[in-house]
Scaffold this motif. Structure first.
Motif: not given
Length: 170
Positions: A75-81, A128-136, A154-159
């Protein structure tokens, strides 16, 4: 992958999360949080007096920071600010409390329900859906910009993974 649809879905999630909550703004009074994707809109025109509808705060900016895919089947890991801005012109300088409240609400939302989904009626959107990943991670600003207060998360989600159409490559 479809990261641009993820940005829109996350922004919609945040609008829904804060629906009904109001915070002070520089136009006077209180208003709901504005949520913007990637940046604040440019205010156009040469009016000398600011138009209340163009004052952005309080706001959250959803900014895609980076992404990575480890291998073809992962899966792709997406980092958002998420950039949070609150306004409070009270002389006791406690506006940071609004920022902390907003960031806590966001974190609690994804701890309770880690999925981001495209809302029904999002024309042409897919993924989607995209899943929240730790750490935040989160931080508040250290500079004095009273009456504006800022924080960031900074949050990470898995696509979902994109599957190869050619089975010999896997």
């Amino acid at each position: 992958m479809i990261t641009e649809f993820f940005e829109d879905a996350l922004a919609d999630d945040l609008r829904e999360l804060f629906a009904g909550q109001v915070f002070p703004c520089s136009a006077g009074g209180e208003r709901q949080i504005n949520v913007y994707v990637q940046d604040l809109p440019i205010i156009e025109g040469f009016d000398e007096a600011p138009r209340d509808s163009e004052i952005p705060e309080p706001y959250i900016i959803v900014r895609t920071s980076e992404g990575k895919t480890e291998k073809p089947t992962s899966a792709q890991e997406i980092t958002v600010i998420l950039i949070v801005c609150a306004y409070d012109n009270a002389p006791n300088r406690q506006g940071h409390r609004y920022v902390l409240h907003i960031m806590r609400e966001i974190l609690a939302r994804y701890m309770r329900n880690p999925l981001v989904r495209i809302k029904p009626g999002s024309s042409g959107a897919c993924g989607g859906p995209w899943s929240f990943l730790y750490p935040a991670d989160w931080v508040t600003q250290q500079d004095d910009t009273h009456p504006y207060y800022f924080g960031a998360m900074q949050l990470k989600f898995e696509a979902p993974a994109v599957r190869s159409e050619v089975s010999d490559l896997i």
